[in-house]
Design a protein around this motif. Structure first.
Motif, mmCIF file in Angstrom:
data_model
loop_
_atom_site.group_PDB
_atom_site.id
_atom_site.type_symbol
_atom_site.label_atom_id
_atom_site.label_comp_id
_atom_site.label_asym_id
_atom_site.label_seq_id
_atom_site.Cartn_x
_atom_site.Cartn_y
_atom_site.Cartn_z
ATOM 1 N N ARG A 251 9.414 -10.088 10.017
ATOM 2 C CA ARG A 251 9.276 -8.653 10.281
ATOM 3 C C ARG A 251 9.083 -7.840 8.998
ATOM 4 O O ARG A 251 8.699 -6.670 9.057
ATOM 5 N N VAL A 252 9.386 -8.423 7.847
ATOM 6 C CA VAL A 252 9.208 -7.704 6.587
ATOM 7 C C VAL A 252 7.726 -7.735 6.203
ATOM 8 O O VAL A 252 7.138 -8.803 6.038
ATOM 9 N N ASP A 253 7.146 -6.561 6.059
ATOM 10 C CA ASP A 253 5.738 -6.434 5.656
ATOM 11 C C ASP A 253 5.692 -6.422 4.128
ATOM 12 O O ASP A 253 6.108 -5.444 3.497
ATOM 13 N N SER A 254 5.219 -7.510 3.523
ATOM 14 C CA SER A 254 5.304 -7.682 2.073
ATOM 15 C C SER A 254 3.958 -7.431 1.395
ATOM 16 O O SER A 254 2.920 -7.869 1.889
ATOM 17 N N HIS A 255 3.994 -6.728 0.256
ATOM 18 C CA HIS A 255 2.784 -6.399 -0.484
ATOM 19 C C HIS A 255 3.008 -6.599 -1.978
ATOM 20 O O HIS A 255 4.083 -6.298 -2.506
ATOM 21 N N LEU A 256 1.973 -7.076 -2.661
ATOM 22 C CA LEU A 256 1.935 -7.091 -4.118
ATOM 23 C C LEU A 256 1.008 -5.975 -4.587
ATOM 24 O O LEU A 256 -0.085 -5.807 -4.047
ATOM 25 N N VAL A 257 1.459 -5.198 -5.575
ATOM 26 C CA VAL A 257 0.655 -4.101 -6.109
ATOM 27 C C VAL A 257 0.584 -4.232 -7.623
ATOM 28 O O VAL A 257 1.256 -5.082 -8.217
ATOM 29 N N HIS A 258 -0.225 -3.393 -8.254
ATOM 30 C CA HIS A 258 -0.377 -3.418 -9.704
ATOM 31 C C HIS A 258 0.057 -2.061 -10.270
ATOM 32 O O HIS A 258 -0.588 -1.049 -10.031
ATOM 33 N N ASN A 259 1.149 -2.061 -11.005
ATOM 34 C CA ASN A 259 1.690 -0.844 -11.601
ATOM 35 C C ASN A 259 1.381 -0.713 -13.084
ATOM 36 O O ASN A 259 1.934 0.160 -13.758
ATOM 37 N N GLY A 260 0.533 -1.577 -13.609
ATOM 38 C CA GLY A 260 0.202 -1.491 -15.022
ATOM 39 C C GLY A 260 1.357 -1.914 -15.906
ATOM 40 O O GLY A 260 2.152 -2.788 -15.558
#
Length: 286
Positions: A251-260
């Motif tokens: 149920r956990v919607d997981s995302h990888l992002v780029h914060n610099g």
């Protein structure tokens, strides 16, 4: 009353509710714009819980200068284990950090000093003084290991959440605070949880120490939450485990992002479309 309640992480002992709101509120609404949200929140709809003052020593009359903190001030047990876990993750994500090995992982002052030296060369801890790292370790230990500190923090969260609150946002240690609060209060009508740079997936040090109350267990759904979004930057050393699904379920919607260069920065997480979409859906569809 606030529809969105935000909970900060470590290292905020010199901030305050209004200081945090001034940084978090515009970043949060920018994220909603990135997500194409049909509406934006008013300033009064967002409240920041502040507990950093619990870690700030009281003022005193200047007498003898305090000695600087060093490796000997990192206590054995939790603080040392956490420091070495951070070292391992920093080495995995940053070629400039010499990785630990079986010998250097020994729980000795020399091992601690080597860990601090290695972290000082990492991009993640660039510009962070050794004293700051040690103080941050103490804050994490205090919350996770001292029931009185945990209770004081939880009381502040409970005072901020109202019948209008639909979204809770937790950054760093604040994600642990948020999860525990929601598990302890199934009566809250919070429909969405947003965790940013979270250490919730760290076994032994964090996950297995979660205090959820009411017969619940770590890994259970937090309260009435229908949507849980977890966002991590690949270079965020604090988020040692980027994907929470193995421990907390699909149920956990997981995302990888780029914060610099500022991988763990709360505002950079909040300005992402992924964060904005969670907040918008929680507020307007929840």
């Amino acid at each position: 009353m606030a529809r969105v309640v935000c909970i900060h992480g470590i290292g905020q002992q010199h901030a305050g509710e209004r200081t945090l709101h001034a940084a978090w509120y515009p970043a949060l609404t920018d994220g909603m714009v990135r997500a194409g949200a049909p509406s934006v929140l008013g300033s009064e709809d967002v409240r920041c819980v502040f507990y950093g003052d619990l870690f700030r020593p009281p003022g005193r009359t200047l007498a003898v200068q305090d000695p600087p903190l060093d490796a000997s001030d990192v206590t054995d047990g939790f603080e040392t284990e956490l420091l070495l876990a951070l070292w391992t993750e920093a080495a995995r994500t940053d070629d400039a950090v010499v990785p630990p090995d079986a010998r250097t992982l020994a729980r000795t002052p020399r091992g601690v000093q080597r860990a601090l030296n290695a972290l000082s060369r990492s991009r993640f801890f660039a510009g962070v003084a050794m004293r700051g790292v040690i103080l941050d370790l103490r804050q994490v230990r205090a919350y996770l290991c001292d029931p009185a500190v945990q209770e004081a923090v939880q009381q502040r969260v409970a005072a901020a959440v109202s019948e209008d609150t639909r979204v809770v946002v937790g950054h760093s240690l604040g994600s642990v605070v948020a999860y525990e609060a929601l598990c302890a209060h199934p009566e809250w009508q919070v429909s969405a949880l947003l965790t940013l740079g979270s250490p919730l997936g760290v076994r032994n040090l964090v996950y297995d120490r979660l205090r959820v109350g009411g017969g619940a267990e770590p890994g259970d759904r937090p309260g009435n939450v229908d949507r849980w979004t977890n966002i991590a930057d690949e270079g965020d050393v604090v988020a040692l485990v980027k994907d929470l699904r193995p421990l907390f379920g699909s149920r956990v919607d997981s995302h990888l992002v780029h914060n610099g260069a500022r991988a763990h920065d709360a505002a950079r997480y909040l300005t992402t479309a992924e964060a904005g979409r969670t907040v918008a859906d929680g507020c307007f569809l929840g």
